[in-house]
Design a protein around this motif. Structure first.
Motif, short mmCIF file in Angstrom:
data_model
loop_
_atom_site.label_atom_id
_atom_site.label_comp_id
_atom_site.label_asym_id
_atom_site.label_seq_id
_atom_site.Cartn_x
_atom_site.Cartn_y
_atom_site.Cartn_z
N PHE A 5 0.84 -1.20 0.00
CA PHE A 5 0.00 0.00 0.00
C PHE A 5 0.87 1.25 0.00
N ASP A 6 0.27 2.35 -0.42
CA ASP A 6 0.92 3.65 -0.37
C ASP A 6 0.40 4.39 0.86
N CYS A 7 1.26 5.21 1.45
CA CYS A 7 0.85 5.94 2.65
C CYS A 7 1.75 7.15 2.87
N HIS A 8 1.33 7.97 3.80
CA HIS A 8 2.14 9.08 4.29
C HIS A 8 2.65 8.67 5.66
N ILE A 9 3.94 8.89 5.90
CA ILE A 9 4.52 8.62 7.22
C ILE A 9 4.95 9.95 7.81
N LYS A 10 4.49 10.24 9.02
CA LYS A 10 4.91 11.44 9.73
C LYS A 10 5.79 11.00 10.90
N THR A 11 7.03 11.47 10.91
CA THR A 11 7.98 11.11 11.94
C THR A 11 8.31 12.34 12.77
N GLU A 12 8.20 12.18 14.09
CA GLU A 12 8.49 13.28 15.03
C GLU A 12 9.42 12.77 16.13
N THR A 13 10.28 13.66 16.60
CA THR A 13 11.15 13.35 17.73
C THR A 13 10.88 14.36 18.84
N LYS A 14 10.66 13.85 20.06
CA LYS A 14 10.40 14.71 21.23
C LYS A 14 11.40 14.38 22.32
N LYS A 15 11.58 15.32 23.23
CA LYS A 15 12.39 15.09 24.42
C LYS A 15 11.47 14.56 25.52
N LEU A 16 11.85 13.47 26.14
CA LEU A 16 11.11 12.93 27.27
C LEU A 16 11.53 13.66 28.54
N ASP A 17 10.74 13.48 29.60
CA ASP A 17 11.06 14.11 30.88
C ASP A 17 12.45 13.72 31.39
N ASN A 18 12.90 12.52 31.03
CA ASN A 18 14.22 12.07 31.50
C ASN A 18 15.37 12.58 30.61
N GLY A 19 15.03 13.40 29.61
CA GLY A 19 16.05 13.98 28.75
C GLY A 19 16.36 13.18 27.49
N ASN A 20 15.85 11.96 27.41
CA ASN A 20 16.10 11.13 26.23
C ASN A 20 15.19 11.54 25.08
N ASP A 21 15.65 11.31 23.86
CA ASP A 21 14.82 11.54 22.68
C ASP A 21 13.89 10.35 22.47
N TRP A 22 12.69 10.62 22.00
CA TRP A 22 11.73 9.58 21.66
C TRP A 22 11.20 9.90 20.28
N THR A 23 11.39 8.98 19.35
CA THR A 23 10.95 9.17 17.97
C THR A 23 9.75 8.29 17.70
N SER A 24 8.73 8.89 17.11
CA SER A 24 7.54 8.12 16.73
C SER A 24 7.23 8.40 15.27
N SER A 25 6.73 7.38 14.61
CA SER A 25 6.31 7.48 13.22
C SER A 25 4.90 6.93 13.12
N ARG A 26 4.04 7.68 12.44
CA ARG A 26 2.65 7.26 12.28
C ARG A 26 2.27 7.26 10.81
N LEU A 27 1.57 6.24 10.41
CA LEU A 27 1.09 6.11 9.05
C LEU A 27 -0.29 6.75 8.92
N SER A 28 -0.53 7.40 7.79
CA SER A 28 -1.86 7.94 7.49
C SER A 28 -2.06 7.90 5.97
N GLN A 29 -3.23 8.25 5.53
CA GLN A 29 -3.56 8.29 4.11
C GLN A 29 -3.23 6.97 3.42
N ILE A 30 -3.54 5.86 4.08
CA ILE A 30 -3.26 4.53 3.53
C ILE A 30 -4.25 4.25 2.40
N LYS A 31 -3.68 3.82 1.25
CA LYS A 31 -4.53 3.49 0.11
C LYS A 31 -3.85 2.39 -0.71
#
Length: 172
Positions: A143-169
């Motif tokens: 399938f084709d999709c859009h992936i949005k990837t974001e990186t945030k700082k957690l309270d403990n100072g570590n980076d957390w990266t998440s990727s979410r799929l949308s517009q799946i077709k």
């Protein structure tokens, strides 16, 4: 098989030339963009809170299931400005917690995949999670999709990266 046979097989493997061995694909975090993915594997693992007592005190589960969807990146259609394309053939994992809060998101992904293959949202209602885990990887779902990837700082100072799929077709 005897221990001696196992040792002899291991011994021959240690002497084997790696020229005939294909390197395994790498797990990657794709930058935000549009991709073609192929579902290759679904696994379920048991997760536990690092601090079980704290989790229970906060009304959170101390243990839960997690369903992992592994995809092969078949093609990169576009990457957001400033992003770097990953290599086609790389692996990407999307995880869903099997909890009261996580099940609606998991169901949404299952519906997306069923619809991308020409089914309907109602078709997904008759599936159990075991059915999905055991049958979806064999269906060759692409399938084709859009992936949005974001990186945030957690309270403990570590980076957390998440990727979410949308517009799946369905793949075109």
């Amino acid at each position: 098989m005897t221990t001696q046979t196992t040792l002899l097989d291991l011994d021959s493997l240690l002497d084997q030339n790696l020229a005939a061995v294909e390197a395994a694909p790498e797990y990657v975090t794709p930058d935000t963009g549009n991709y073609r993915l192929k579902l290759t594997k679904i696994t379920v693992v048991q997760r536990e809170a690092k601090d079980k007592d704290k989790a229970l005190a906060e009304g959170k589960p101390a243990a839960w299931g997690q369903m992992n969807f592994d995809y092969t990146i078949e093609a990169i259609h576009s990457v957001a400005e400033g992003g770097l394309p990953v290599a086609a053939g790389g692996l990407f994992r999307e995880s869903f917690n099997i909890t009261e809060q996580g099940l609606p998101y998991l169901k949404g992904r299952i519906v997306d995949l069923v619809v991308a293959q020409g089914g309907s949202a109602e078709d997904a209602d008759s599936l159990g999670l075991r059915d999905v885990m055991n049958s979806f990887p064999d269906l060759g779902i692409v399938f084709d999709c859009h992936i949005k990837t974001e990186t945030k700082k957690l309270d403990n100072g570590n980076d957390w990266t998440s990727s979410r799929l949308s517009q799946i077709k369905a793949a075109e």
